[in-house]
Enzyme design. Structure first.
Site, PDB file in Angstrom:
ATOM      1  N   ASP A   1      24.220   3.438  10.651  1.00 50.26           N
ATOM      2  CA  ASP A   1      25.412   3.914  11.241  1.00 50.26           C
ATOM      3  C   ASP A   1      25.253   4.238  12.749  1.00 50.26           C
ATOM      4  O   ASP A   1      26.145   4.654  13.381  1.00 50.26           O
ATOM      5  CB  ASP A   1      25.590   5.298  10.612  1.00 50.26           C
TER       6      ASP A   1
ATOM      7  N   ASP B   1      29.277  11.249  -4.210  1.00 56.93           N
ATOM      8  CA  ASP B   1      28.608  10.488  -5.412  1.00 56.93           C
ATOM      9  C   ASP B   1      29.151  10.962  -6.584  1.00 56.93           C
ATOM     10  O   ASP B   1      29.663  10.197  -7.580  1.00 56.93           O
ATOM     11  CB  ASP B   1      27.066  10.594  -5.197  1.00 56.93           C
TER      12      ASP B   1
END
Length: 689
Positions: free
Chosen positions: A24, A374
């Protein structure tokens, strides 16, 4: 880089495996480190195959003691081992030098430092070509390879560096957005039907792990309905007593394993193999709609909505979705790889605006706008009718690093528990959504979302003894003996059920005790913080702050040498370096260096460890560095402010010490716990308000 090398060396067909590193930050130093690691992989990968190395992360393998050799060339092993070890040390030296060398020679790096932090263009670079693409094979090393790899497959899987675009003023959706960008890029380059994701601090500890997951995916009975396979999380840097409950075996080996009897365990963020179609939001085969021709016996196939409003406006990506439905994959990178049209498609796939106006982050890919993406991603997949499987291997499949001080561990729990409660107040509430979720699976997900609320009752019972101090005239009545007996019976029944559960799951008593102990710690600190976050969120509009857990920068876990007589376990000590203001100092780069002296002891003697803080300048030492050891029962000598010794048998009094957990009796210093840890965590809430 150890994570990457362990993936490249895993026991899996080399032409059917591609490693994507999704960065990132878009850092040039990380890209060049990946190039260096890919170059070293040409030596490391065939070495692992020749000698059946376990684990296949060099940093972990080369530090093993008493290793068992299972390879086929024992006579050549030591020569190969020494050569690989030297090459790996040279690799580490080159990686350490990369930041300084890049600054000296790269205008790109210097210009990026002037740009706004966090903003950069999208990048997709093929670092290591597919093994079948001979046209881009790297040139052989000078003098050839000194090791004998006759009869060993020396090919290395394809390696790709991906960094999505970061633009000012746009929401980038943190880890979920990063994973979705990688999912689109992998569809364009390899389009494999299965994908597995790792955090950068994890590595493959068992080279057979990917094959084990494929056994579930390809099972003849329910394999086509298996959306993902989740592995337990294991950690290599946890001390033998697991003081902070990092292993959490009651959850991983008990609760997650038990969910195999329903629709399966939830997604836990790392070490999980997905079926690509499940991530795309496609229903499992029994529930997909069929074309009318097929219904009338005229052939046909599965019809799936692949319009641009759902998947985006990339034509090549839409084609890859249709290919994935037919279980088709690209053997090598497309021949039009260098053409401008394909390069434009890759750039589009990692652009910061690609997700806008599409179903990415809601019904496609990993879920956005929630701290625990998640759990919600796994919940969404289960809600469509897919099942999952829990895969636990005798040799741990993956290992990673865990928080090794109490503050970071509690911050981690705050993020998990707060994000779980956000799920309850989101559109993904287990009570209202997930049309194909089994009833008991829905109850399990409900428990995942509201468990922090139990801390309210724990706090209430913690204050119950105070009722005996209140005069009888003020309150109606005190708790009677019958109520106390009722409470004892209820608690006894709960623990009786727990005993059967841990015996069924094969959990050790020490692991159960650590779970109970740390549940009480979290119930008095992290869980109430998460509940308070949800109370103030409607007022402030702010959810749980995403804070990357620090696992190695502020604390070092050091194993003392074994006893001279060979008896007893190693003792662990957490070393904190704090300045006068209570901030953590970086031992590697902040002017303070830790040194240890005389840490061996003879038989029957108490271990005495001497640590010293050696400062580069008196100004640094004058700030008041203190050295604190969380290890009751072992005396400590602390040197502060140059070389002035301060002999001490317990704690250094300069600063209050974080909660210490004794390695012998597992007791918690509650006074210092509340004064340091609670004030630190609740201080974040005050800042947000």
């Amino acid at each position: 880089m150890n994570c990457v090398l362990s993936i490249l060396a895993t026991d899996y067909p080399v032409d059917r495996l591609t490693c994507y590193l999704t960065d990132d930050s878009g850092a040039l130093v990380l890209y060049e480190a990946l190039v260096e690691a890919a170059s070293f992989a040409a030596l490391w990968v065939p070495f692992c195959r020749k000698h059946s190395v376990e684990p296949r992360a060099p940093e972990s393998y080369l530090q093993l003691e008493g290793m068992v050799y299972n390879g086929r060339s024992p006579g050549e092993f030591m020569n190969d081992y020494r050569h690989v070890q030297r090459e790996y040390e040279e690799l580490k030296a080159r990686l350490e030098m990369l930041p300084s060398t890049i600054k000296e020679r790269s205008d790109v790096y210097n210009n990026s430092m002037k740009a706004k932090e966090g903003d950069h263009a999208g990048i997709v670079k093929i670092v290591q070509s597919h093994p079948s693409c001979a046209c881009e094979a790297p040139p052989p090393a000078e003098g050839g390879n000194p090791l004998n790899f006759d009869g060993v497959d020396t090919r290395v899987p394809m390696v790709v560096y991906v960094s999505r675009e970061k633009s000012p003023g746009r929401e980038h959706n943190k880890k979920a957005g990063n994973l979705n960008a990688q999912l689109r890029v992998s569809a364009l380059l390899s389009n494999a039907p299965f994908t597995i994701n790792f955090d950068c601090d994890h590595y493959i500890n068992n080279s057979q792990a990917l094959r084990a997951a494929m056994c579930f995916m390809l099972d003849a009975r329910e394999g086509d309905r298996t959306g993902f396979v989740q592995f337990p999380q294991r950690f290599q840097n946890v001390d033998p007593t697991d003081r902070y409950g990092n292993h959490n075996r009651v959850f991983f080996d008990g609760a997650m394993y038990a969910l195999n009897g329903l629709q399966g365990p939830t997604y836990l963020g790392t070490g999980c193999m997905f079926r690509r179609l499940a991530l795309y939001g496609v229903d499992p085969p029994p529930r997909r709609s069929r074309s009318s021709d097929e219904e009338h016996g005229h052939g046909g196939g599965v019809t799936v909505d692949t319009d641009t409003s759902k998947f985006g406006n990339s034509v090549l990506f839409l084609d890859s979705v249709l290919a994935a439905l037919k279980q088709e994959r690209r053997i090598i990178a497309p021949p039009e790889l260098d053409e401008a049209a394909f390069l434009a498609e890759k750039t589009t796939a990692v652009s910061s605006s690609y997700d806008q106006g599409t179903d990415w982050g809601s019904s496609v890919g990993y879920i956005y706008n929630i701290a625990t993406e998640d759990i919600v991603t796994g919940y969404r997949i289960h809600g469509q009718g897919w099942r999952s499987m829990y895969c636990s291997m005798e040799r741990e499949a993956f290992q990673g690093t865990a928080p090794i001080n109490l503050t970071e561990r509690l911050y981690q729990i705050v993020r998990w528990s707060g994000g779980s409660m956000e799920v309850f107040f989101s559109p993904y509430n287990p009570l209202l959504s997930g049309r194909r979720l089994h009833l008991l699976q829905r109850a399990a997900y409900l428990n995942f979302t509201i468990y922090p609320v139990t801390s309210v009752f724990v706090l209430l019972y913690a204050f119950c003894p105070v009722m005996w101090l209140i005069p009888a005239e003020i309150i109606i009545q005190r708790p009677f003996t019958s109520y106390v007996l009722y409470l004892v019976v209820v608690v006894g029944l709960i623990h009786t059920i727990g005993v059967f559960e841990i015996k069924w799951a094969g959990i050790a008593w020490n692991d159960w005790w650590r779970n109970e102990q740390f549940f009480m710690i979290a119930s008095m600190s992290a869980y109430p913080t998460a509940v308070l976050h949800m109370v103030v969120k409607p007022i402030t509009g702010k959810g749980i702050h995403f804070r990357v857990t620090s696992k190695q920068t502020t604390t070092m876990t050091t194993a003392a040498d074994d006893d001279d007589d060979g008896g007893g376990d190693d003792r662990y000590a957490d070393i904190y370096v704090r300045d006068a203001m209570g901030a953590h100092a970086d031992p590697a780069g902040g002017g303070a260096v830790l040194q240890r002296h005389g840490h061996r002891r003879g038989s029957g003697q108490s271990r005495r460890g001497q640590w010293s803080v050696v400062c580069d300048a008196e100004e640094a030492c004058g700030a008041g560095y203190s050295l604190q050891r969380v290890d009751h029962g072992a005396p400590l000598s602390v040197w502060v402010g140059g070389y002035r010794p301060v002999e001490q048998e317990t704690w250094h009094p300069l600063r209050p010490v974080a909660a210490g957990i004794c390695g012998h009796c597992s007791c918690v210093s509650w006074c210092s716990f509340f004064s340091c840890q609670i004030s630190s965590i609740y201080g974040d809430i005050a800042n947000s308000l």
